[in-house]
Design a protein around this motif. Structure first.
Motif, short mmCIF file in Angstrom:
data_model
loop_
_atom_site.label_atom_id
_atom_site.label_comp_id
_atom_site.label_asym_id
_atom_site.label_seq_id
_atom_site.Cartn_x
_atom_site.Cartn_y
_atom_site.Cartn_z
N SER B 5 0.84 -1.20 0.00
CA SER B 5 0.00 0.00 0.00
C SER B 5 0.88 1.25 0.00
O SER B 5 2.00 1.23 0.50
N TYR B 6 0.35 2.29 -0.61
CA TYR B 6 1.10 3.53 -0.80
C TYR B 6 0.19 4.73 -0.52
O TYR B 6 -1.03 4.64 -0.61
N LEU B 7 0.85 5.87 -0.27
CA LEU B 7 0.15 7.15 -0.35
C LEU B 7 0.49 7.72 -1.72
O LEU B 7 1.67 7.87 -2.06
N HIS B 9 0.32 10.90 -4.15
CA HIS B 9 0.06 12.34 -4.21
C HIS B 9 -0.21 12.73 -5.67
O HIS B 9 0.68 12.59 -6.51
N LEU B 31 -8.16 4.40 -3.28
CA LEU B 31 -9.19 5.01 -2.44
C LEU B 31 -8.84 6.49 -2.25
O LEU B 31 -7.79 6.80 -1.69
N PRO B 32 -9.70 7.40 -2.71
CA PRO B 32 -9.36 8.82 -2.55
C PRO B 32 -9.76 9.35 -1.17
O PRO B 32 -10.76 8.91 -0.61
N ALA B 33 -8.97 10.28 -0.66
CA ALA B 33 -9.40 10.99 0.54
C ALA B 33 -10.48 11.98 0.11
O ALA B 33 -10.47 12.45 -1.03
N LEU B 38 -5.13 13.37 -1.89
CA LEU B 38 -4.30 12.20 -1.59
C LEU B 38 -5.12 10.94 -1.87
O LEU B 38 -6.33 10.93 -1.64
N ILE B 40 -5.09 6.53 -1.46
CA ILE B 40 -4.46 5.30 -0.98
C ILE B 40 -4.41 4.35 -2.17
O ILE B 40 -5.44 4.13 -2.83
N ILE B 42 -3.49 0.48 -3.36
CA ILE B 42 -3.15 -0.89 -2.94
C ILE B 42 -2.86 -1.69 -4.19
O ILE B 42 -3.66 -1.70 -5.13
N HIS B 66 3.90 11.99 -6.63
CA HIS B 66 4.81 11.32 -5.70
C HIS B 66 4.10 10.12 -5.08
O HIS B 66 2.92 10.19 -4.74
N ALA B 68 4.50 7.30 -2.00
CA ALA B 68 5.25 6.93 -0.78
C ALA B 68 4.74 5.60 -0.26
O ALA B 68 3.55 5.42 0.00
N MET B 69 5.63 4.65 -0.11
CA MET B 69 5.23 3.31 0.31
C MET B 69 4.91 3.25 1.80
O MET B 69 5.53 3.95 2.60
N VAL B 70 3.96 2.43 2.15
CA VAL B 70 3.58 2.30 3.56
C VAL B 70 3.75 0.87 4.07
O VAL B 70 4.34 0.64 5.10
N ALA B 71 3.23 -0.10 3.35
CA ALA B 71 3.26 -1.46 3.89
C ALA B 71 3.41 -2.49 2.78
O ALA B 71 3.01 -2.27 1.64
#
Lengths: 775, 79
Positions: B5-7, B9, B31-33, B38, B40, B42, B66, B68-71
């Motif tokens: 999963s990533y953020l 941008h 998934l949009p905020a 931003l 998400i 997957i 951009h 950014a990796m999360v998990a």
């Protein structure tokens, strides 16, 4: 079964989504996602999540490891970690795969008649202890040595120092951090009298401008770079890249300024010249908190065996310094540096604007430098002249490359001249260490012996006969490699290597010990921002693999030091850490208790009255300040930081008619150091399977070289062949080439020069002269 | 392997376009905020080859500023 798998996969996806939402919430307070999406992200499951600092670089990201049936199966950034706030880089999230490579070392191997034979751990440890004792009897205690690493946990380094310095009585203790941050240490010590950054990563959330000095953060410290980019998105912070080669960082920066190799010294002085000329010096800060010094110049480069240098600092005044800077006016240095007068003045404006907060970052570009201590001093000069230091957002910040280069090598002091508190040359410091170690003070010699390059030279000469190498791969990383590989293979040398995988260094071993890796044992790391972090043992180590700490304890006991190493197996890490913290008692370096480290994502020393210290030397944050002023640089006897007069001096080997290119070496995003772990992670290996040489497109055209063509690189030390990379990830300037060092099949250190900074003794891997030919 | 999963941008003002682009790529869920630019992201790939190819596709997205990796999760397909 298929349905079960699909359901498990869906569940894991929900967990991945939840991790990302949690991180987004930490980074963007108030962020909202649609309710249905939040509800979909499940929070329950069978994984047992445990916290640890990441195994790889010195940033010290907090990660959560998902354990299932005794196996590590998942990684996510820890949203509770103030370091990475839930983010994770490509190496971090693949880190657990490195635990499960097919060729893990699981049993000790002893070389017999040229072949390795499996033996038991007990027999191998007996052999090591007896060989050490015989070497001491035959050749003296200074004939045995240990060479460790910034990947040593704090307990590993502590028992190594105690065994060798306190019990055996030799200062032959060094670590590979000498190759990566020794100049940062001597920079801190000469400018401030105490090691390690005064600020912290939280400075990133306050700074307006980030100046990266020869630091490819986008690839080497990607999570911190993400935090910089995040501040640019949120607050419009600027990123300035000072570099000798165009990198991914350059492409992402607001401004990339190229300078010629070694001329950062002149560039930094030119910035100081402009600060003085434009009246941007913070006069009251400088008058109250700074003194001025100059040291010896023309020091040489340590190319000869037994080279010695001792600086003799002299006091100077502001006028003397101002006069010295006259030689560095932008119009005088533009030709030397290749940086335009306009860009020099722009940089001075960035630092000089009283309304802007500035962070400077650096790592190997400044540290692996034959004048590494000087360039560290010069960047501190800029921050001291402007008073932009030790306050949130104003921070000169030296990054590190290994998970515990700070925690173990710098703080425990696993270098020849160091003790956990202070240096071997100081009688009080020796007495303090001896008392805690329970050894006679006479055991600890008062003179340092060999720094890393000289230690391997001593192995070559025969002054050292026994070397124990742990958690590092010097047969890939030593400069001028052939000399030191040949040295290790000489008769009457005995080499022990503790590691997790076979490497070119295990190839030269007489005994190979299998080590427990990272979360297969209990330990602590200390990162670049003075943060100590604890991790528990989460999974069993394979076969007979044993932690480096316990290997040394077992050998110490066999050598007769049962009293000093009477730790219990179940509790030894806690006992060792408790003993270690006694060395650092007091407001200047008090360490956090283990109970705190177990409960949260680390804490920063000095840890006083239950609190971490984020900004040292600033009375508002640091309880060790005692001069009644806003700032107190208490590492120096007069309480003042030093602004150093340090000139530009050329590199020892520069391109000439025969060897007409500069060679710079370094890392890549996908691989960590020598690749011994990351090359066993299939996706990373596939993404970056082999080393290459980057050539500027115009040079490539002239030499009729295209990407993929084989190129011969030759220096005065050797020749290697690599495929070319033209106009790809990084682009060196004309007349320069770049080669990463992760690939043990293409050993670029066959070509590098073992010249070092005379003060820090750190080699320069960024500059030597080579010839480039199409193969 | 692996699920990551990533953020993500987006380029300013391009969240919706980026969402559409991501949803059109195989192996991606996004998934949009609702109140911040931003997303998400997957990703779910079966092997290293698919993952590498997906990486190239993501890097070519014009509306992605951009990532950014999360998990990351090691989840075997057939176990």
């Amino acid at each position: 079964m298929g349905n079960l798998n699909a359901s498990r996969r869906n569940f894991v996806k929900k967990m991945a989504a939840l991790s990302a939402m949690t991180t987004a919430t930490a980074l963007f307070p108030g962020i909202l996602f649609a309710e249905t999406q939040r509800n979909n992200a499940s929070t329950t499951g069978t994984l047992d999540w445990k916290k640890a600092p990441c195994r790889f670089c010195g940033v010290g990201c907090g990660v959560l490891i998902g354990i299932e049936n005794g196996k590590a199966v998942a990684v996510k950034g820890d949203p509770n970690s103030p370091v990475n706030k839930g983010l994770c880089c490509v190496k971090g999230y693949h880190s657990i795969i490195a635990l499960y490579g097919k060729d893990r070392l699981t049993h000790p191997l002893v070389k017999k008649n040229g072949s390795y034979v499996q033996t038991t751990m007990q027999e191998a440890l007996d052999l090591i202890a007896s060989k050490m004792q015989k070497t001491i009897t035959d050749y003296g205690k200074d004939a045995v040595s240990i060479y460790g690493s910034g990947q040593w946990t704090i307990p590993d380094g502590y028992v190594a120092s105690k065994l060798f310095k306190g019990c055996i009585g030799t200062n032959n203790v060094e670590a590979n951090a000498r190759l990566c941050m020794a100049s940062a240490v001597t920079g801190f010590l000469t400018s401030f009298g105490l090691d390690e950054p005064m600020g912290c990563y939280e400075d990133i959330d306050h700074a307006d401008i980030f100046v990266l000095w020869g630091n490819n953060m986008a690839e080497m410290h990607p999570v911190l770079f993400s935090r910089l980019l995040d501040q640019r998105l949120k607050r419009g912070a600027k990123i300035i890249d000072l570099t000798t080669r165009t990198t991914r960082t350059s492409k992402a920066a607001d401004n990339s300024i190229l300078f010629r190799p070694q001329t950062d010294l002149a560039l930094a002085n030119a910035i100081c010249y402009e600060l003085v000329k434009k009246g941007w010096v913070h006069r009251s800060f400088v008058e109250k908190h700074c003194s001025f010094r100059k040291g010896l110049t023309d020091m040489g480069y340590g190319l000869e065996d037994n080279y010695q240098f001792k600086d003799r600092p002299k006091k100077i005044n502001y006028k003397d310094y101002q006069q010295f800077l006259e030689g560095y006016a932008p119009e005088k240095v533009t030709q030397l540096t290749g940086v335009s007068e306009k860009d020099i003045r722009y940089l001075a404006t960035c630092y000089g604007d009283p309304n802007k907060k500035v962070m400077s970052f650096w790592c190997m570009g400044m540290n692996q430098h034959t004048r590494g201590t000087w360039i560290n001093n010069l960047v501190y000069n800029i921050h001291l002249l402007t008073g932009k230091i030790s306050t949130p957002g104003n921070s000169p910040f030296s990054l590190t490359g290994q998970p515990s280069a700070c925690g173990t090598v710098r703080e425990v002091g696993t270098l020849t001249h160091k003790l956990p508190h202070g240096v071997v040359m100081n009688k009080t410091h020796r007495e303090h260490a001896a008392k805690i170690w329970g050894v006679p003070v006479e055991n600890i010699p008062s003179k340092p012996t060999y720094h890393t390059v000289e230690m391997f030279r001593a192995l070559d000469r025969g002054d050292i006969r026994f070397m124990w190498i742990q958690v590092t791969n010097p047969m890939v990383t030593m400069p001028k490699l052939k000399r030191y590989r040949d040295a290790a293979k000489k008769e009457q040398r005995f080499i022990v290597v503790s590691d997790v995988y076979p490497t070119p260094t295990t190839d030269i071993a007489d005994v190979i010990l299998p080590s427990a890796m990272w979360i297969e044992r209990e330990g602590l790391y200390g990162n670049s921002e003075r943060r100590t972090q604890y991790f528990e043992q989460m999974i069993p180590a394979p076969g007979e693999a044993m932690s480096d700490t316990w290997q040394m304890i077992e050998v110490a006991k066999r050598m007769g030091f049962e009293k000093q190493f009477s730790y219990q197996k179940e509790t030894h890490i806690e006992e060792i850490y408790k003993e270690y913290t006694r060395h650092h008692e007091g407001k200047k370096h008090a360490m956090p208790p283990l109970s705190i480290l177990k409960s949260q994502a680390g804490a920063q020393w000095p840890f006083v009255n239950g609190k971490s210290t984020q900004w040292r030397f600033n009375a508002q944050y640091d309880s060790a300040c005692s001069n009644g002023e806003a700032f107190h640089f208490y590492g120096k006897p007069d309480g003042k930081a030093v602004i150093w007069q340090r000139p530009y001096e050329p590199a020892p080997e520069v391109p000439d008619k025969e060897f007409d290119f500069w060679l710079c070496t370094g890392r890549v995003l996908e691989h960590w150091h020598t690749g011994s772990m990351t090359r066993r992670i299939p996706v990373l290996h596939k993404a970056m399977p082999k080393a290459y040489v980057e050539v500027h497109p115009k040079d490539a055209k002239r030499l009729q070289i295209q990407t993929g063509d084989l190129v011969l690189l030759t220096s005065r030390r050797g020749t290697i062949q690599l495929p070319a990379s033209v106009n790809e990830r990084g682009i060196p300037e004309m007349g320069q080439v770049f080669v990463p060092f992760f690939d043990e099949d293409m050993l670029i250190n066959e070509l590098t020069l073992d010249a070092f900074c005379p003060i820090s003794k750190q080699p320069d891997y960024k500059k030597c002269a080579v010839k480039v030919q199409k193969a | 392997m692996p699920i990551t999963s990533y953020l993500a941008h987006p380029v300013e003002g391009q969240q919706q376009k980026l969402l559409e682009e991501l949803l059109s790529i195989s192996h991606c869920e996004a998934l949009p905020a609702v109140n911040t630019e931003l997303l998400i992201l997957i990703t779910d790939t079966r092997n290293a080859g698919e993952e590498a190819s997906l990486k190239i596709q993501l890097e070519s997205l014009e509306n992605l500023k951009h990532l950014a990796m999360v998990a990351g999760f090691q989840t075997p397909i057939n176990s």
